[in-house]
Design a protein around this motif. Structure first.
Motif, PDB file in Angstrom:
ATOM      1  N   VAL A   9     -37.169  30.697  65.582  1.00 37.20           N
ATOM      2  CA  VAL A   9     -36.045  30.020  65.696  1.00 37.20           C
ATOM      3  C   VAL A   9     -34.673  30.590  66.312  1.00 37.20           C
ATOM      4  CG1 VAL A   9     -34.275  29.025  64.053  1.00 37.20           C
ATOM      5  CG2 VAL A   9     -36.651  28.825  63.404  1.00 37.20           C
ATOM      6  N   TRP A  10     -34.709  31.819  66.162  1.00 35.87           N
ATOM      7  CA  TRP A  10     -33.544  32.603  66.730  1.00 35.87           C
ATOM      8  C   TRP A  10     -33.437  32.353  68.096  1.00 35.87           C
ATOM      9  CZ3 TRP A  10     -30.157  33.547  63.724  1.00 35.87           C
ATOM     10  CH2 TRP A  10     -30.298  33.758  62.141  1.00 35.87           C
ATOM     11  N   HIS A  13     -32.032  29.060  68.627  1.00 36.47           N
ATOM     12  CA  HIS A  13     -30.628  29.129  68.068  1.00 36.47           C
ATOM     13  C   HIS A  13     -29.467  29.933  69.057  1.00 36.47           C
ATOM     14  CE1 HIS A  13     -27.586  27.807  65.176  1.00 36.47           C
ATOM     15  NE2 HIS A  13     -26.929  29.112  65.368  1.00 36.47           N
ATOM     16  N   VAL A  44     -33.568  30.193  55.834  1.00 40.68           N
ATOM     17  CA  VAL A  44     -33.949  28.999  56.337  1.00 40.68           C
ATOM     18  C   VAL A  44     -35.303  28.289  55.768  1.00 40.68           C
ATOM     19  CG1 VAL A  44     -34.969  27.986  58.496  1.00 40.68           C
ATOM     20  CG2 VAL A  44     -32.957  29.479  58.341  1.00 40.68           C
ATOM     21  N   LEU A 160     -30.219  25.480  61.231  1.00 43.92           N
ATOM     22  CA  LEU A 160     -31.551  26.015  61.762  1.00 43.92           C
ATOM     23  C   LEU A 160     -32.843  25.416  61.191  1.00 43.92           C
ATOM     24  CD1 LEU A 160     -30.681  29.856  61.355  1.00 43.92           C
ATOM     25  CD2 LEU A 160     -30.885  28.527  63.370  1.00 43.92           C
ATOM     26  N   SER A 164     -36.384  25.252  62.778  1.00 46.88           N
ATOM     27  CA  SER A 164     -37.589  25.786  61.993  1.00 46.88           C
ATOM     28  C   SER A 164     -38.680  24.881  61.901  1.00 46.88           C
ATOM     29  CB  SER A 164     -37.150  26.499  60.697  1.00 46.88           C
ATOM     30  OG  SER A 164     -36.843  25.548  59.648  1.00 46.88           O
TER      31      SER A 164
END
Length: 182
Positions: A9-10, A13, A44, A160, A164
């Motif tokens: 996810v990072w 993001h 998350v 997020l 995710s």
């Protein structure tokens, strides 16, 4: 049990943060500690679950591929900060204690990795740099730090959750199964 990498996810993001930047300057790469990264992964994941679902440290460690002892320390910090609640006993575990849209990146950074700075000299009082009195970039670094922190104040754990779900096969299965808890 299928392994899920919520940490993917990072990457998405970081792009979102860069797209939201309002000046022509790009946001430079900031590295999170592994502890802070995992804290976001946990938040998350818990935010995407049913609010009343309590998940044990064992289960979280297994689902999120985080070493148990390291995760236990992270959960303690998140609990002390009031982000998650804990239930003791044989069916105990953790659940989100606050609305994910009210948990900002800045708050999580401070709970896990305080203080958060681009460079040490952003806070003059604590800076021990011998070049501070002649530094040519200190004001620019302070301004950049304030912009980055302002952006982190606007981004929440809730931002997020959709990312995710896109990255997670577990969330994809849950969305297609009407009996699956959400």
């Amino acid at each position: 049990m299928q392994e899920v990498d919520y940490r993917g996810v990072w990457c998405r993001h970081a792009i979102l943060l860069q797209d939201r930047a309002t000046s022509s300057q790009e946001i430079p790469e900031m590295r999170l500690t592994r502890e802070c990264d995992y804290a976001f992964v946990v938040l998350v994941y818990l935010a995407a679950q049913e609010r009343t679902r309590v998940i044990s440290c064992d289960e979280l460690a297994d689902l999120l591929s985080i070493p148990y002892d390291f995760l236990a320390k992270i959960l303690q910090k998140l609990s002390r900060a009031g982000f998650i609640g804990s239930k003791q006993g044989p069916h105990g575990g953790y659940c989100l204690a606050r609305n994910p849209s009210e948990i900002t990146f800045t708050e999580v950074f401070h709970a896990i990795d305080d203080p958060v700075r681009l460079v040490e000299c952003v806070e003059v009082e604590s800076c021990r740099c011998p070049r501070l009195s002649v530094c040519a970039i200190i004001e620019t670094m302070r301004a950049l730090h304030q912009k980055v922190m302002a952006e982190f104040d606007r981004v929440t754990v809730a931002d997020l959750i959709p990312l995710s779900r896109e990255a997670s096969p577990v969330h994809a299965r849950a969305a297609s199964d009407p009996l699956s808890p959400r």
